[in-house]
Design a protein around this motif. Structure first.
Motif, PDB file in Angstrom:
ATOM      1  N   ALA A  73       0.826  -1.203   0.000  1.00  0.00           N
ATOM      2  CA  ALA A  73       0.000   0.000   0.000  1.00  0.00           C
ATOM      3  C   ALA A  73       0.861   1.254   0.000  1.00  0.00           C
ATOM      4  N   ALA A  74       2.018   1.210   0.649  1.00  0.00           N
ATOM      5  CA  ALA A  74       2.883   2.377   0.731  1.00  0.00           C
ATOM      6  C   ALA A  74       4.330   1.944   0.874  1.00  0.00           C
ATOM      7  N   ALA A  75       5.231   2.832   0.424  1.00  0.00           N
ATOM      8  CA  ALA A  75       6.669   2.550   0.473  1.00  0.00           C
ATOM      9  C   ALA A  75       7.422   3.814   0.842  1.00  0.00           C
ATOM     10  N   ILE A  76       8.489   3.639   1.642  1.00  0.00           N
ATOM     11  CA  ILE A  76       9.322   4.762   2.067  1.00  0.00           C
ATOM     12  C   ILE A  76      10.785   4.425   1.787  1.00  0.00           C
ATOM     13  N   GLY A  85       6.842   3.204 -14.166  1.00  0.00           N
ATOM     14  CA  GLY A  85       5.491   2.811 -14.551  1.00  0.00           C
ATOM     15  C   GLY A  85       4.989   1.578 -13.825  1.00  0.00           C
ATOM     16  N   SER A  86       5.906   0.841 -13.173  1.00  0.00           N
ATOM     17  CA  SER A  86       5.519  -0.358 -12.418  1.00  0.00           C
ATOM     18  C   SER A  86       5.179  -0.045 -10.972  1.00  0.00           C
ATOM     19  N   LEU A  87       5.222   1.228 -10.590  1.00  0.00           N
ATOM     20  CA  LEU A  87       5.087   1.604  -9.183  1.00  0.00           C
ATOM     21  C   LEU A  87       3.793   2.337  -8.881  1.00  0.00           C
ATOM     22  N   THR A  88       2.858   2.313  -9.815  1.00  0.00           N
ATOM     23  CA  THR A  88       1.675   3.166  -9.730  1.00  0.00           C
ATOM     24  C   THR A  88       0.652   2.733  -8.680  1.00  0.00           C
ATOM     25  N   LYS A  89       0.710   1.494  -8.229  1.00  0.00           N
ATOM     26  CA  LYS A  89      -0.307   1.003  -7.301  1.00  0.00           C
ATOM     27  C   LYS A  89       0.065   1.212  -5.833  1.00  0.00           C
ATOM     28  N   THR A  90       1.180   1.893  -5.614  1.00  0.00           N
ATOM     29  CA  THR A  90       1.695   2.113  -4.263  1.00  0.00           C
ATOM     30  C   THR A  90       1.858   3.609  -4.018  1.00  0.00           C
ATOM     31  N   SER A  91       1.577   4.056  -2.785  1.00  0.00           N
ATOM     32  CA  SER A  91       1.833   5.445  -2.399  1.00  0.00           C
ATOM     33  C   SER A  91       3.249   5.560  -1.860  1.00  0.00           C
TER      34      SER A  91
END
Length: 274
Positions: free
Chosen positions: A178-181, A193-199
């Motif tokens: 759901a999210a990444a830091i 373009g592969s990172l769109t489903k994560t905030s």
């Protein structure tokens, strides 16, 4: 009066010691196909095996690599041990440890002049995952099998090598987090373009001379082009240890646990959700 003050000091010291007790992260090891992944796992206070919890994966930096199942807790673990955070954000928190002969991210490093010189990083767009990353993905599957995970609240954080690994694990498991830091990390902008489903909340130090800030800056620019939900914090005076001000951000964990996937993923053993 003096005795009362002494008692308060002793009680406060005892509470602080308990809050910073790294042994609360239980030592475990994952074995698969001849490989071993050491990791530490912190369960919520008053853990209930019948209840679903968020899951936080934390990827350490290069300096904490090894097999001792200790060093990976040097940076970040105390953030999750603070009593206020354990009370406000109950979650299963996992710190795997990368072996010294592997790397979280599939990246090439070039040093000019001498082996100890500053390195430039060349992030691959595709290619097979490193052995360490394969084990992390296997660990995620194991955790989903063993525990009841709140599947719309799965998160990943990482610093330096672990910041690079944060970008990579989300790319390889695009329906999971759901999210990444990522802190003082980087990746190939062509993978945005592969990172769109994560905030995302990306951090870097403006004076970082180990992993140059351009690696995060280039990723953030590419992510915005793909309309990835991302915000970027650059600390102008910070060097490589930008994780210190990042961990001190009062809104950090509040922001992280607020992020939820709109549709719960169904985890599968191939390394992602459907």
């Amino acid at each position: 009066m003096k005795n009362g003050l002494l008692l308060i000091v002793l009680l406060s010291t005892g509470l602080f010691t308990k809050a910073q007790d790294l042994s609360l992260f239980k030592k475990e090891w994952l074995f698969q196909s001849g490989d071993t992944l050491p990791y530490r796992i912190l369960l919520p206070q008053n853990f209930d095996a019948n209840k679903k919890y968020p899951l936080v994966l934390f990827l350490h930096g290069r300096g904490e690599s090894g097999t001792d199942n200790e060093k990976q807790l040097v940076h970040g673990a105390k953030l999750f041990l603070a009593d206020s955070n354990r009370n406000n954000f109950p979650a299963i928190v996992v710190f795997p440890q990368c072996p010294v002969n592997s790397y979280w991210s599939n990246v090439q490093m070039v040093a000019e002049g001498s082996k100890s010189a500053s390195r430039s990083f060349y992030f691959t767009k595709e290619g097979e995952a490193t052995g360490a990353m394969k084990m992390v993905m296997a660990l995620m599957g194991n955790l989903f099998a063993r525990f009841k995970i709140q599947e719309n609240q799965v998160y990943v954080m990482g610093l330096s090598m672990g910041g690079m690994g944060t970008f990579e694990v989300v790319r390889r498991m695009p329906n999971t987090f759901a999210a990444a830091i990522p802190i003082c990390g980087g990746a190939n902008p062509a993978t945005a373009g592969s990172l769109t489903k994560t905030s995302w909340w990306v951090f870097h130090g403006g004076k970082d001379d180990v992993v140059l800030p351009k690696y995060s800056e280039d990723m953030v620019k590419a992510m915005k082009r793909y309309r990835v939900p991302v915000k970027f914090t650059l600390y102008p005076e910070a060097n490589h240890n930008s994780w210190d001000p990042a961990f001190a951000e009062p809104e950090l964990l509040k922001w992280l646990f607020k992020q939820k996937k709109k549709a719960e993923p169904v985890y599968n053993e191939r390394g992602g959700g459907n």
